[in-house]
Design an enzyme around this catalytic site. Sequence first.
Site, mmCIF file in Angstrom:
data_model
loop_
_atom_site.group_PDB
_atom_site.id
_atom_site.type_symbol
_atom_site.label_atom_id
_atom_site.label_comp_id
_atom_site.label_asym_id
_atom_site.label_seq_id
_atom_site.Cartn_x
_atom_site.Cartn_y
_atom_site.Cartn_z
ATOM 1 N N SER A 14 0.817 -1.221 0.000
ATOM 2 C CA SER A 14 0.000 0.000 0.000
ATOM 3 C C SER A 14 0.849 1.268 0.000
ATOM 4 C CB SER A 14 -0.928 0.019 1.215
ATOM 5 O OG SER A 14 -1.651 1.238 1.250
ATOM 6 N N LYS A 65 -13.843 -4.058 0.653
ATOM 7 C CA LYS A 65 -14.707 -2.911 0.354
ATOM 8 C C LYS A 65 -16.191 -3.217 0.557
ATOM 9 C CE LYS A 65 -11.528 -0.489 -2.734
ATOM 10 N NZ LYS A 65 -11.349 0.177 -4.040
ATOM 11 N N ASP A 102 -13.352 6.450 -5.019
ATOM 12 C CA ASP A 102 -12.598 5.967 -6.179
ATOM 13 C C ASP A 102 -12.960 6.718 -7.458
ATOM 14 O OD1 ASP A 102 -11.045 4.035 -4.886
ATOM 15 O OD2 ASP A 102 -12.604 2.509 -5.049
ATOM 16 N N GLY A 126 -15.058 -3.333 -18.693
ATOM 17 C CA GLY A 126 -15.181 -4.078 -17.443
ATOM 18 C C GLY A 126 -16.465 -3.711 -16.729
ATOM 19 N N ARG A 151 -16.759 -8.805 -21.208
ATOM 20 C CA ARG A 151 -16.809 -10.119 -21.865
ATOM 21 C C ARG A 151 -18.158 -10.794 -21.613
ATOM 22 N NH1 ARG A 151 -11.859 -11.760 -23.877
ATOM 23 N NH2 ARG A 151 -10.021 -10.710 -23.010
ATOM 24 N N LYS A 155 -23.524 -8.635 -17.378
ATOM 25 C CA LYS A 155 -23.006 -7.812 -16.272
ATOM 26 C C LYS A 155 -22.969 -6.337 -16.666
ATOM 27 C CE LYS A 155 -20.189 -11.167 -13.763
ATOM 28 N NZ LYS A 155 -18.837 -11.464 -13.233
#
EC number: 1.1.1.25
Length: 273
Positions: A14, A65, A102, A126, A151, A155
């Site tokens: 990190s 998370k 993020d 993604g 892919r 989703k």
Amino acid sequence: MDKYVVFGNPIAQSKSPFIHTLFARQTAQKMEYTAELAPADGFKLAADNFFSAGGRGCNITAPFKEDAYQYATQLSERAKLAGAVNTLKKLDDGGILGDNTDGEGLVQDLLLNQVELAGKRILLVGAGGAARGVILPLLAQNPVELVITNRTLSKAQQLADLFAPFGSVSSAAIDTLNQPDFDVIINSTSAGLSGQLPGLSESLIKHDMVCYDMVYSAQITAFNLWARDLGAGKVIDGLGMLVGQAAESFMLWRGLRPGAKQVLRELRRILQE
């Protein structure tokens, strides 16, 4: 002295303690920031112990998370939609606020690199947690369209449906994208960490576009190398996103926004040593 921590497993890699120590120095804040390895099934206990001992806030990285999302007693709107939390803050009433910085980190880094998003066509590659965490802040920049590809098309479709109330967002099968229609391509997959590519057609790349890889490494990432070699105008890795999300967390905790540029420069230097 106020104490902050980042929880993860693994955690030795990190950069967060380095980043936040520089932020504290830059803004003259008296605070301590450390990294802590939490057991794979022990996030709640680690967080309980930290806050019980007077801890003020923490960052959360993989694989915790979603655990942090469950742990929070209050959630920001962007955390609710992300389904994940990377920042916790102890509130004055004893509650714990969960936030996800993020996506804002990504947007701030793009803006720092003078990448205009308003009115642009963005392709997000993604449909996992990393993608879900950045969609709302991207839509807030008013792109003309955000297309999610993956892919597994279902989703991508689920994410597009979830965020449809917030802007122009759609999904597309990765093998149907073969025209240079996009101004910005953002790779949210972790394929590059193992030197793999996400499977995009070379015909998507054009000379005046920006390609952004959310992962980073000391050398150019596999995705950015591929895009650069095909003539993309600008390629950017995710190191600035890391600094940007940290700056947003710092702002949440301390009420001050630190400057990212100098810290990013220092972090890049250390990464390449």
